[in-house]
Design a protein around this motif. Structure first.
Motif, PDB file in Angstrom:
ATOM      1  N   ASP A 192      -5.600  10.285  -2.320  1.00 58.21           N
ATOM      2  CA  ASP A 192      -6.139  11.416  -3.062  1.00 58.21           C
ATOM      3  C   ASP A 192      -7.196  10.915  -4.055  1.00 58.21           C
ATOM      4  O   ASP A 192      -6.942   9.964  -4.798  1.00 58.21           O
ATOM      5  N   PRO A 193      -8.396  11.525  -4.085  1.00 56.86           N
ATOM      6  CA  PRO A 193      -9.462  11.004  -4.943  1.00 56.86           C
ATOM      7  C   PRO A 193      -9.225  11.213  -6.423  1.00 56.86           C
ATOM      8  O   PRO A 193      -9.882  10.575  -7.252  1.00 56.86           O
ATOM      9  N   ASP A 194      -8.297  12.092  -6.790  1.00 57.07           N
ATOM     10  CA  ASP A 194      -8.036  12.349  -8.205  1.00 57.07           C
ATOM     11  C   ASP A 194      -6.844  11.566  -8.729  1.00 57.07           C
ATOM     12  O   ASP A 194      -6.888  11.040  -9.843  1.00 57.07           O
ATOM     13  N   SER A 195      -5.790  11.469  -7.920  1.00 54.69           N
ATOM     14  CA  SER A 195      -4.567  10.805  -8.381  1.00 54.69           C
ATOM     15  C   SER A 195      -4.359   9.416  -7.787  1.00 54.69           C
ATOM     16  O   SER A 195      -3.594   8.615  -8.323  1.00 54.69           O
ATOM     17  N   GLY A 196      -5.024   9.131  -6.655  1.00 52.48           N
ATOM     18  CA  GLY A 196      -4.790   7.875  -5.958  1.00 52.48           C
ATOM     19  C   GLY A 196      -3.529   7.879  -5.119  1.00 52.48           C
ATOM     20  O   GLY A 196      -3.175   6.849  -4.533  1.00 52.48           O
ATOM     21  N   ALA A 197      -2.863   9.015  -5.020  1.00 53.46           N
ATOM     22  CA  ALA A 197      -1.623   9.092  -4.243  1.00 53.46           C
ATOM     23  C   ALA A 197      -1.906   8.828  -2.769  1.00 53.46           C
ATOM     24  O   ALA A 197      -2.830   9.413  -2.201  1.00 53.46           O
ATOM     25  N   PRO A 198      -1.111   7.947  -2.109  1.00 55.92           N
ATOM     26  CA  PRO A 198      -1.322   7.661  -0.688  1.00 55.92           C
ATOM     27  C   PRO A 198      -1.116   8.914   0.161  1.00 55.92           C
ATOM     28  O   PRO A 198      -0.214   9.717  -0.096  1.00 55.92           O
ATOM     29  N   ILE A 199      -1.963   9.067   1.178  1.00 56.75           N
ATOM     30  CA  ILE A 199      -1.860  10.204   2.097  1.00 56.75           C
ATOM     31  C   ILE A 199      -1.448   9.736   3.489  1.00 56.75           C
ATOM     32  O   ILE A 199      -0.486  10.230   4.062  1.00 56.75           O
ATOM     33  N   ARG A 200      -2.152   8.749   4.020  1.00 55.27           N
ATOM     34  CA  ARG A 200      -1.822   8.212   5.347  1.00 55.27           C
ATOM     35  C   ARG A 200      -2.562   6.907   5.540  1.00 55.27           C
ATOM     36  O   ARG A 200      -3.398   6.519   4.719  1.00 55.27           O
ATOM     37  N   SER A 201      -2.268   6.210   6.642  1.00 52.49           N
ATOM     38  CA  SER A 201      -2.974   4.975   6.959  1.00 52.49           C
ATOM     39  C   SER A 201      -3.134   4.851   8.463  1.00 52.49           C
ATOM     40  O   SER A 201      -2.407   5.476   9.241  1.00 52.49           O
ATOM     41  N   ILE A 202      -4.119   4.046   8.877  1.00 47.90           N
ATOM     42  CA  ILE A 202      -4.409   3.761  10.282  1.00 47.90           C
ATOM     43  C   ILE A 202      -4.440   2.247  10.436  1.00 47.90           C
ATOM     44  O   ILE A 202      -5.157   1.565   9.692  1.00 47.90           O
ATOM     45  N   GLU A 203      -3.713   1.717  11.375  1.00 50.37           N
ATOM     46  CA  GLU A 203      -3.684   0.271  11.590  1.00 50.37           C
ATOM     47  C   GLU A 203      -4.861  -0.147  12.475  1.00 50.37           C
ATOM     48  O   GLU A 203      -4.850   0.051  13.687  1.00 50.37           O
ATOM     49  N   VAL A 204      -5.869  -0.708  11.844  1.00 55.19           N
ATOM     50  CA  VAL A 204      -7.051  -1.253  12.521  1.00 55.19           C
ATOM     51  C   VAL A 204      -7.559  -2.417  11.680  1.00 55.19           C
ATOM     52  O   VAL A 204      -7.325  -2.460  10.466  1.00 55.19           O
ATOM     53  N   PRO A 205      -8.270  -3.385  12.289  1.00 54.46           N
ATOM     54  CA  PRO A 205      -8.885  -4.434  11.478  1.00 54.46           C
ATOM     55  C   PRO A 205      -9.876  -3.820  10.501  1.00 54.46           C
ATOM     56  O   PRO A 205     -10.735  -3.022  10.894  1.00 54.46           O
ATOM     57  N   ALA A 206      -9.768  -4.165   9.220  1.00 60.03           N
ATOM     58  CA  ALA A 206     -10.563  -3.489   8.193  1.00 60.03           C
ATOM     59  C   ALA A 206     -10.836  -4.443   7.043  1.00 60.03           C
ATOM     60  O   ALA A 206     -10.232  -4.352   5.981  1.00 60.03           O
ATOM     61  N   HIS A 207     -11.774  -5.379   7.259  1.00 58.83           N
ATOM     62  CA  HIS A 207     -12.038  -6.421   6.267  1.00 58.83           C
ATOM     63  C   HIS A 207     -13.357  -6.249   5.527  1.00 58.83           C
ATOM     64  O   HIS A 207     -13.697  -7.067   4.679  1.00 58.83           O
TER      65      HIS A 207
END
Length: 225
Positions: A43-58
């Motif tokens: 969330d852009p206001d609170s930083g609360a996690p919403i979801r994630s995607i497992e991919v290489p992301a460096h």
């Protein structure tokens, strides 16, 4: 060139399970950031996690209004954010890519040590043109037709607006010493979202000449600015 102190108006994170923040993008609702082995939406206001995607992301991350793009070593992968599937990839420019943005129907790829930003065909990976900077380039973003990029050299980091025709630096927002920027994104209004590297944080910086809040605004990438 006009220098001003960057105004950090908020800090999001650190986030559970994310040791570092690399690329950052905004889809109009969520901030996405790369954390090594996955993409994370918060969330852009609170930083609360919403979801994630497992991919290489460096490294750099971008959003074109429908798909996520993520630098994965020597490739740029195109990802369906609904399913998390990688649906395509193109070669990244040789020499190591850092930042990534979407604007004007193209990907814009920052190269750290080459101090450059490439406009890249998103279908083929062909470099269409190159803009040279005079600093190491990390994150890249467009907003209101303006090209901005982040720098990080030693303990110094800033956010710079370049003339996209000449590469001249027009203004810079200087971060506090020791506060590096690993990724950069605009919310299309008054905020920059800045990846904080090993701090594990996303810092929100006010964009001069715009309001400090813009959570409901579409991103520059969404609008194709």
């Amino acid at each position: 060139m006009k220098h001003q102190k960057a105004e950090i108006i908020q800090e999001l994170g650190p986030f559970p399970g994310a040791e570092a923040v690399h690329g950052v993008t905004f889809d109009g609702k969520s901030v996405w950031f790369a954390s090594g082995d996955r993409l994370n939406a918060v969330d852009p206001d609170s930083g609360a996690p919403i979801r994630s995607i497992e991919v290489p992301a460096h490294a750099g991350t971008a959003f074109d209004g429908a798909h996520l793009f993520q630098i994965a070593e020597d490739r740029i992968q195109k990802i369906d954010p609904e399913t998390g599937r990688v649906i395509g990839s193109i070669p990244a420019p040789e020499g190591g890519a850092s930042g990534l943005a979407w604007a004007e129907g193209s990907l814009w790829v920052g190269q750290y040590r080459a101090r450059s930003i490439h406009q890249v065909d998103p279908e083929t990976g062909k470099i269409l043109r190159t803009i040279q900077s005079n600093r190491f380039v990390t994150g890249v973003t467009w907003v209101d037709g303006e090209l901005w990029h982040a720098t990080w050299e030693g303990e110094d980091s800033d956010i710079r607006r370049l003339d996209p025709a000449t590469g001249e630096t027009l203004e810079a927002l200087d971060m506090p010493s020791g506060t590096g920027i690993s990724g950069l994104e605009s919310d299309g209004a008054g905020r920059f979202f800045c990846g904080g590297g090993p701090s594990g944080k996303v810092r929100v910086v006010r964009r001069n000449g715009a309001g400090a809040k813009g959570a409901g605004a579409a991103s520059a990438e969404t609008l194709g600015a």
